[in-house]
Design a protein around this motif. Structure first.
Motif, PDB file in Angstrom:
ATOM      1  N   ARG A 155      17.630   5.460   7.079  1.00 11.30           N
ATOM      2  CA  ARG A 155      16.801   4.840   8.108  1.00 11.30           C
ATOM      3  C   ARG A 155      15.538   5.675   8.277  1.00 11.30           C
ATOM      4  O   ARG A 155      15.596   6.911   8.354  1.00 11.30           O
ATOM      5  N   LEU A 156      14.397   4.988   8.340  1.00 12.19           N
ATOM      6  CA  LEU A 156      13.096   5.646   8.381  1.00 12.19           C
ATOM      7  C   LEU A 156      12.356   5.231   9.661  1.00 12.19           C
ATOM      8  O   LEU A 156      11.499   4.347   9.648  1.00 12.19           O
ATOM      9  N   PRO A 157      12.681   5.843  10.794  1.00 16.51           N
ATOM     10  CA  PRO A 157      12.030   5.463  12.062  1.00 16.51           C
ATOM     11  C   PRO A 157      10.538   5.781  12.034  1.00 16.51           C
ATOM     12  O   PRO A 157      10.125   6.848  11.569  1.00 16.51           O
ATOM     13  N   GLY A 158       9.741   4.837  12.515  1.00 16.70           N
ATOM     14  CA  GLY A 158       8.302   5.051  12.579  1.00 16.70           C
ATOM     15  C   GLY A 158       7.572   4.906  11.261  1.00 16.70           C
ATOM     16  O   GLY A 158       6.359   5.109  11.189  1.00 16.70           O
ATOM     17  N   VAL A 159       8.307   4.558  10.196  1.00 21.83           N
ATOM     18  CA  VAL A 159       7.706   4.425   8.863  1.00 21.83           C
ATOM     19  C   VAL A 159       7.412   2.951   8.596  1.00 21.83           C
ATOM     20  O   VAL A 159       8.205   2.073   8.938  1.00 21.83           O
ATOM     21  N   THR A 160       6.272   2.705   7.968  1.00 24.70           N
ATOM     22  CA  THR A 160       5.858   1.351   7.620  1.00 24.70           C
ATOM     23  C   THR A 160       5.778   1.178   6.109  1.00 24.70           C
ATOM     24  O   THR A 160       5.759   2.166   5.356  1.00 24.70           O
ATOM     25  N   LYS A 161       5.706  -0.073   5.687  1.00 25.19           N
ATOM     26  CA  LYS A 161       5.493  -0.414   4.277  1.00 25.19           C
ATOM     27  C   LYS A 161       4.258   0.308   3.730  1.00 25.19           C
ATOM     28  O   LYS A 161       4.282   0.845   2.616  1.00 25.19           O
ATOM     29  N   GLU A 162       3.191   0.328   4.502  1.00 22.25           N
ATOM     30  CA  GLU A 162       1.950   0.960   4.051  1.00 22.25           C
ATOM     31  C   GLU A 162       2.143   2.455   3.808  1.00 22.25           C
ATOM     32  O   GLU A 162       1.580   3.016   2.858  1.00 22.25           O
ATOM     33  N   MET A 163       2.945   3.109   4.641  1.00 23.02           N
ATOM     34  CA  MET A 163       3.198   4.541   4.468  1.00 23.02           C
ATOM     35  C   MET A 163       3.958   4.816   3.181  1.00 23.02           C
ATOM     36  O   MET A 163       3.653   5.770   2.448  1.00 23.02           O
ATOM     37  N   ILE A 164       4.987   4.011   2.904  1.00 23.20           N
ATOM     38  CA  ILE A 164       5.779   4.205   1.689  1.00 23.20           C
ATOM     39  C   ILE A 164       4.907   4.030   0.458  1.00 23.20           C
ATOM     40  O   ILE A 164       4.931   4.860  -0.472  1.00 23.20           O
ATOM     41  N   GLU A 165       4.132   2.967   0.412  1.00 18.17           N
ATOM     42  CA  GLU A 165       3.301   2.702  -0.768  1.00 18.17           C
ATOM     43  C   GLU A 165       2.233   3.785  -0.925  1.00 18.17           C
ATOM     44  O   GLU A 165       1.946   4.230  -2.041  1.00 18.17           O
ATOM     45  N   TRP A 166       1.671   4.234   0.182  1.00 18.62           N
ATOM     46  CA  TRP A 166       0.705   5.340   0.140  1.00 18.62           C
ATOM     47  C   TRP A 166       1.348   6.606  -0.409  1.00 18.62           C
ATOM     48  O   TRP A 166       0.771   7.288  -1.265  1.00 18.62           O
ATOM     49  N   TRP A 167       2.544   6.922   0.059  1.00 14.86           N
ATOM     50  CA  TRP A 167       3.191   8.166  -0.352  1.00 14.86           C
ATOM     51  C   TRP A 167       3.437   8.215  -1.853  1.00 14.86           C
ATOM     52  O   TRP A 167       3.219   9.243  -2.502  1.00 14.86           O
ATOM     53  N   PHE A 168       3.872   7.102  -2.437  1.00 15.81           N
ATOM     54  CA  PHE A 168       4.190   7.122  -3.858  1.00 15.81           C
ATOM     55  C   PHE A 168       2.944   7.161  -4.738  1.00 15.81           C
ATOM     56  O   PHE A 168       3.042   7.376  -5.944  1.00 15.81           O
ATOM     57  N   VAL A 169       1.772   6.975  -4.142  1.00 19.65           N
ATOM     58  CA  VAL A 169       0.515   7.197  -4.850  1.00 19.65           C
ATOM     59  C   VAL A 169      -0.015   8.600  -4.553  1.00 19.65           C
ATOM     60  O   VAL A 169      -0.324   9.376  -5.451  1.00 19.65           O
ATOM     61  N   PHE A 170      -0.071   8.930  -3.281  1.00 16.40           N
ATOM     62  CA  PHE A 170      -0.657  10.191  -2.812  1.00 16.40           C
ATOM     63  C   PHE A 170       0.009  11.411  -3.436  1.00 16.40           C
ATOM     64  O   PHE A 170      -0.668  12.340  -3.890  1.00 16.40           O
ATOM     65  N   HIS A 171       1.342  11.438  -3.483  1.00 17.73           N
ATOM     66  CA  HIS A 171       2.024  12.669  -3.895  1.00 17.73           C
ATOM     67  C   HIS A 171       1.896  12.955  -5.382  1.00 17.73           C
ATOM     68  O   HIS A 171       2.149  14.077  -5.828  1.00 17.73           O
ATOM     69  N   ALA A 172       1.473  11.963  -6.174  1.00 15.10           N
ATOM     70  CA  ALA A 172       1.421  12.148  -7.627  1.00 15.10           C
ATOM     71  C   ALA A 172       0.228  12.975  -8.085  1.00 15.10           C
ATOM     72  O   ALA A 172       0.177  13.393  -9.247  1.00 15.10           O
ATOM     73  N   LEU A 173      -0.723  13.250  -7.198  1.00  9.36           N
ATOM     74  CA  LEU A 173      -1.977  13.871  -7.613  1.00  9.36           C
ATOM     75  C   LEU A 173      -1.979  15.391  -7.563  1.00  9.36           C
ATOM     76  O   LEU A 173      -2.919  16.020  -8.032  1.00  9.36           O
ATOM     77  N   GLU A 174      -0.947  15.993  -6.993  1.00 10.40           N
ATOM     78  CA  GLU A 174      -0.988  17.451  -6.802  1.00 10.40           C
ATOM     79  C   GLU A 174       0.426  17.988  -6.639  1.00 10.40           C
ATOM     80  O   GLU A 174       1.239  17.398  -5.929  1.00 10.40           O
ATOM     81  N   ASP A 175       0.699  19.132  -7.288  1.00  7.66           N
ATOM     82  CA  ASP A 175       2.032  19.733  -7.207  1.00  7.66           C
ATOM     83  C   ASP A 175       2.497  19.925  -5.768  1.00  7.66           C
ATOM     84  O   ASP A 175       3.643  19.619  -5.430  1.00  7.66           O
ATOM     85  N   LEU A 176       1.618  20.471  -4.928  1.00  9.06           N
ATOM     86  CA  LEU A 176       2.047  20.805  -3.575  1.00  9.06           C
ATOM     87  C   LEU A 176       2.468  19.569  -2.790  1.00  9.06           C
ATOM     88  O   LEU A 176       3.378  19.636  -1.956  1.00  9.06           O
TER      89      LEU A 176
END
Length: 254
Positions: free
Chosen positions: A65-86
């Motif tokens: 369960r992901l309280p406070g999380v939206t579809k837009e956040m999930i899709e953003w995360w799977f793009v955003f995190h791919a650009l940098e190790d940290l």
């Protein structure tokens, strides 16, 4: 992003972890050819558990369960995190070590004209992480839902909010494959993520293809390790995703 790296990782619910301690009943699991069962209302017999299937492959189900999380956040995360190790490390610092994408994928991610789902579907992430049995190199090939076998006539709200999945090639010394499905539905106050892994399979021509040699069996330790890893990484992501998305204002940049 240092503050997220140094945060104490979120603690998984003990009852949830207890459900992952021992194998579930294989008769209550589903194979990858039944992926569209996730579109049915309600829940399937096994939503949290893991086991070997009769053909030797590995099955994992998990619900987060992901309280406070939206579809837009999930899709953003799977793009955003791919650009940098940290960005990948902060997801779950104890077991996430690095990520890389090709120059072509990086260009696609940074192109504002490309829809966000096309920035993480149809691309490959090369990651370094511990999925329960030591450090592994993984190539995660993200696909469109129809390529994984979903019935697209039913693939719409309220049955589904968004989808992240495909298949992974795991390890160079003892190579293995696994189909991965993260299926999101809206619930009051956020989303729920229903995960399925089928270890010993890959996707070929939009259908699951068995990759285990005749008579082989995915080790229980590998299935159990990935099941626990999935609980821990998504428990942690659920805690900080709304905060980092707000801080970054949903922007994708280097």
């Amino acid at each position: 992003y240092a503050k997220y790296f140094y945060m104490q990782p979120a603690t998984a619910d003990p009852q949830h972890m207890a459900l992952m301690e021992r194998p579930c009943d294989p008769g209550k699991a589903i194979g990858p050819e039944r992926v569209s069962d996730l579109l049915n209302p309600g829940y399937l017999e096994t939503e949290i558990g893991w086991c070997n299937l009769p053909n030797g492959t590995g099955f994992i189900a998990n619900r987060t369960r992901l309280p406070g999380v939206t579809k837009e956040m999930i899709e953003w995360w799977f793009v955003f995190h791919a650009l940098e190790d940290l960005r990948y490390k902060i997801w779950y610092p104890p077991q996430h070590y690095g990520v890389a994408v090709s120059p072509e994928t990086r260009e696609k991610i940074l192109n504002p004209e490309i829809p966000i789902t096309k920035k993480f579907r149809g691309v490959t992430h090369h990651v370094l992480e511990d999925i329960g049995c030591g450090t592994e190199e993984l190539d995660i090939n993200f696909l469109e839902p129809e390529q994984v076998g979903f019935d697209m006539a039913r693939f719409h709200a309220p049955h589904v909010s968004t989808f992240v999945g495909g298949y992974a090639n795991i390890g160079a010394v003892n190579p293995a494959t696994a189909i991965m499905v993260h299926f999101y539905r809206e619930i009051p106050g956020g989303l729920e993520q229903r995960t399925r892994f089928w270890m010993g399979y890959r996707v070929h021509n939009s259908k699951p293809e068995l990759t285990l040699p005749p008579g082989a069996k995915v080790p229980e330790a590998a299935i159990h390790g990935l099941a626990i890893h999935n609980v821990l990484e998504y428990t942690n992501l659920a805690v900080f995703l709304p905060q980092i998305y707000g801080e970054m204002k949903g922007v994708i940049a280097e």
